[in-house]
Design a protein around this motif. Sequence first.
Motif, short mmCIF file in Angstrom:
data_model
loop_
_atom_site.label_atom_id
_atom_site.label_comp_id
_atom_site.label_asym_id
_atom_site.label_seq_id
_atom_site.Cartn_x
_atom_site.Cartn_y
_atom_site.Cartn_z
N ALA A 12 -52.90 38.23 78.75
CA ALA A 12 -52.15 39.18 79.58
C ALA A 12 -52.86 39.44 80.90
CB ALA A 12 -51.95 40.49 78.81
N ARG A 13 -54.18 39.61 80.83
CA ARG A 13 -54.95 39.85 82.06
C ARG A 13 -54.89 38.63 82.97
NH1 ARG A 13 -59.20 41.32 78.02
NH2 ARG A 13 -58.70 43.46 77.38
N TYR A 14 -55.00 37.45 82.37
CA TYR A 14 -54.95 36.21 83.15
C TYR A 14 -53.60 36.08 83.86
CZ TYR A 14 -54.51 31.26 84.24
OH TYR A 14 -54.29 30.07 84.89
N LEU A 15 -52.52 36.50 83.17
CA LEU A 15 -51.17 36.40 83.74
C LEU A 15 -50.90 37.50 84.77
CD1 LEU A 15 -49.15 35.61 80.48
CD2 LEU A 15 -49.60 34.03 82.38
N GLY A 16 -51.81 38.46 84.89
CA GLY A 16 -51.65 39.51 85.88
C GLY A 16 -50.71 40.62 85.47
N LEU A 17 -50.50 40.80 84.17
CA LEU A 17 -49.64 41.89 83.72
C LEU A 17 -50.31 43.22 84.01
CD1 LEU A 17 -48.42 40.42 80.33
CD2 LEU A 17 -46.97 41.10 82.23
N PRO A 18 -49.54 44.27 84.30
CA PRO A 18 -50.14 45.57 84.61
C PRO A 18 -50.98 46.09 83.44
CG PRO A 18 -47.76 45.76 84.31
CD PRO A 18 -48.07 44.30 84.36
N GLU A 19 -52.00 46.87 83.77
CA GLU A 19 -52.94 47.36 82.76
C GLU A 19 -52.24 48.18 81.68
OE1 GLU A 19 -56.70 50.36 82.81
OE2 GLU A 19 -56.73 48.75 84.31
N GLU A 20 -51.17 48.88 82.05
CA GLU A 20 -50.47 49.68 81.05
C GLU A 20 -49.87 48.82 79.94
OE1 GLU A 20 -46.39 51.17 81.94
OE2 GLU A 20 -46.90 50.61 83.99
N ILE A 21 -49.70 47.51 80.21
CA ILE A 21 -49.24 46.59 79.18
C ILE A 21 -50.40 45.84 78.54
CG2 ILE A 21 -47.94 44.45 78.78
CD1 ILE A 21 -45.83 45.44 80.68
N SER A 22 -51.29 45.26 79.38
CA SER A 22 -52.37 44.44 78.83
C SER A 22 -53.31 45.24 77.93
CB SER A 22 -53.17 43.79 79.97
OG SER A 22 -53.85 44.76 80.74
N GLU A 23 -53.50 46.53 78.24
CA GLU A 23 -54.43 47.35 77.45
C GLU A 23 -53.70 48.33 76.53
OE1 GLU A 23 -57.43 46.15 77.90
OE2 GLU A 23 -56.52 44.94 79.50
N ARG A 24 -52.43 48.15 76.38
CA ARG A 24 -51.65 49.10 75.60
C ARG A 24 -52.02 49.07 74.13
NH1 ARG A 24 -45.08 49.81 75.79
NH2 ARG A 24 -45.14 52.07 75.55
N MET A 25 -52.03 50.25 73.51
CA MET A 25 -52.32 50.32 72.09
C MET A 25 -51.26 49.56 71.29
SD MET A 25 -53.61 54.19 71.25
CE MET A 25 -52.19 55.01 71.98
N PRO A 26 -51.66 48.97 70.17
CA PRO A 26 -50.67 48.32 69.30
C PRO A 26 -49.62 49.34 68.84
CG PRO A 26 -52.90 47.71 68.65
CD PRO A 26 -53.04 48.80 69.66
N ARG A 45 -61.66 45.65 66.26
CA ARG A 45 -61.73 44.51 67.17
C ARG A 45 -60.43 43.73 67.14
NH1 ARG A 45 -62.58 39.20 67.72
NH2 ARG A 45 -62.57 38.80 65.49
N ASP A 46 -59.90 43.53 65.94
CA ASP A 46 -58.71 42.69 65.83
C ASP A 46 -57.62 43.29 64.93
OD1 ASP A 46 -59.83 42.41 63.32
OD2 ASP A 46 -60.55 40.37 63.67
N GLY A 47 -57.84 44.52 64.45
CA GLY A 47 -56.83 45.15 63.61
C GLY A 47 -56.94 44.79 62.14
N MET A 48 -57.78 43.82 61.80
CA MET A 48 -57.92 43.43 60.40
C MET A 48 -58.78 44.42 59.63
SD MET A 48 -55.95 40.93 60.28
CE MET A 48 -56.24 40.52 58.56
N THR A 49 -59.74 45.03 60.30
CA THR A 49 -60.51 46.14 59.74
C THR A 49 -60.53 47.24 60.81
OG1 THR A 49 -62.62 45.30 60.61
CG2 THR A 49 -61.99 44.60 58.38
N ALA A 50 -60.81 48.47 60.39
CA ALA A 50 -60.81 49.58 61.35
C ALA A 50 -61.64 50.73 60.80
CB ALA A 50 -59.39 50.04 61.63
N ASP A 51 -62.24 51.49 61.71
CA ASP A 51 -62.99 52.69 61.35
C ASP A 51 -62.42 53.89 62.10
OD1 ASP A 51 -65.09 51.85 59.52
OD2 ASP A 51 -65.87 50.67 61.21
N THR A 61 -54.55 50.98 55.26
CA THR A 61 -54.11 50.21 56.41
C THR A 61 -54.12 51.16 57.61
OG1 THR A 61 -51.81 50.71 55.85
CG2 THR A 61 -52.68 48.59 55.11
N ILE A 62 -53.97 50.62 58.81
CA ILE A 62 -53.96 51.51 59.98
C ILE A 62 -52.70 52.35 59.99
CG2 ILE A 62 -53.96 51.63 62.50
CD1 ILE A 62 -55.68 49.11 62.54
N GLU A 63 -51.55 51.70 59.86
CA GLU A 63 -50.29 52.43 59.77
C GLU A 63 -50.10 52.94 58.34
OE1 GLU A 63 -48.37 53.08 62.27
OE2 GLU A 63 -49.06 51.68 63.81
N TYR A 64 -49.18 53.88 58.16
CA TYR A 64 -48.99 54.49 56.85
C TYR A 64 -48.06 53.67 55.94
CZ TYR A 64 -51.75 58.59 57.64
OH TYR A 64 -52.83 59.42 57.83
#
Length: 304
Positions: free
Chosen positions: A172-186, A257-263, A300-303
Amino acid sequence: MVKPEVFVENAVKEIRDKVGDGKAIIALSGGVDSSVCTVLAYKAIGDRLYPVFVDTGLMRAGEPERVKEIFGKMNLRFIDAKEEFFEALRGVTDPEEKRKVIGELFVRVFERVAEEVEADYLIQGTIYPDIIESQGGIKSHHNVGGFPTHYSFKGVIEPLRELYKDEVREVARYLGLPEEISERMPFPGPGLAVRVVGEVTPEKIEVVRKATEIVEDELRDVEKWQAFASLIGKATGVKGDIRVYGYIISIRAVESRDGMTADPLRLDYDMLRKMALRITGEIPEVVRVVYDITPKPPATIEYE
């Protein structure tokens, strides 16, 4: 992952080769995965691409309007399907059934649009963790395990299927998408439906939408992977010296880091208290707020 420029070149070629001289629609939610896919597909086939945003009524505050602003200059098809989704979810309480109902209905809406524009292919932003969790029986992502086995498309194209979320952000960053999209929370494909434990109703969705907006606002300057609110049940409370039987909101904020594990994040107590007071004060239906400190796994992250 290979270098972003190499990935982009290969992905564009894959889409161009598979679609050929035909047309394609793309499932666009406004999140980083579908937005990256939309840019890649547009590079590949130009105006023969039709982005489709389905307003399910299950999105975050302001999301449909923002998608129109960012992608409105393309052949955007904006579908108001709120009534269809709420009707399909009526009485559904099982999380897996909920995801499958949503996945099925998404595809039927896409099929209707594809017939209108004479498109033969569906492009979607499935990423590797979606596949792992669906195949592993953890939960059926609406675009994998919740995806119906019978559909009218000649093919379904998933350019990001081998990437993790952090790799998609690189692209996304390479493609120049706005930060509000490239860094958006899942944000889950089934939307706020999986942040309401049990049956989904318009009232519950509106409550969790408002609560999520407050959580995102209060934690906007906190480094995180994901932060949101979920509606997890009802409890007794007191408002204005009157007994109220209202909703319980759970705040979830994690690093990953990748959503597979989380703290869970170690949030400051005063910050938590402020969120609780805002949520119960600004949303009359809510009487209690809790903070979830469970890592993934076992949660899981979501309920749902």
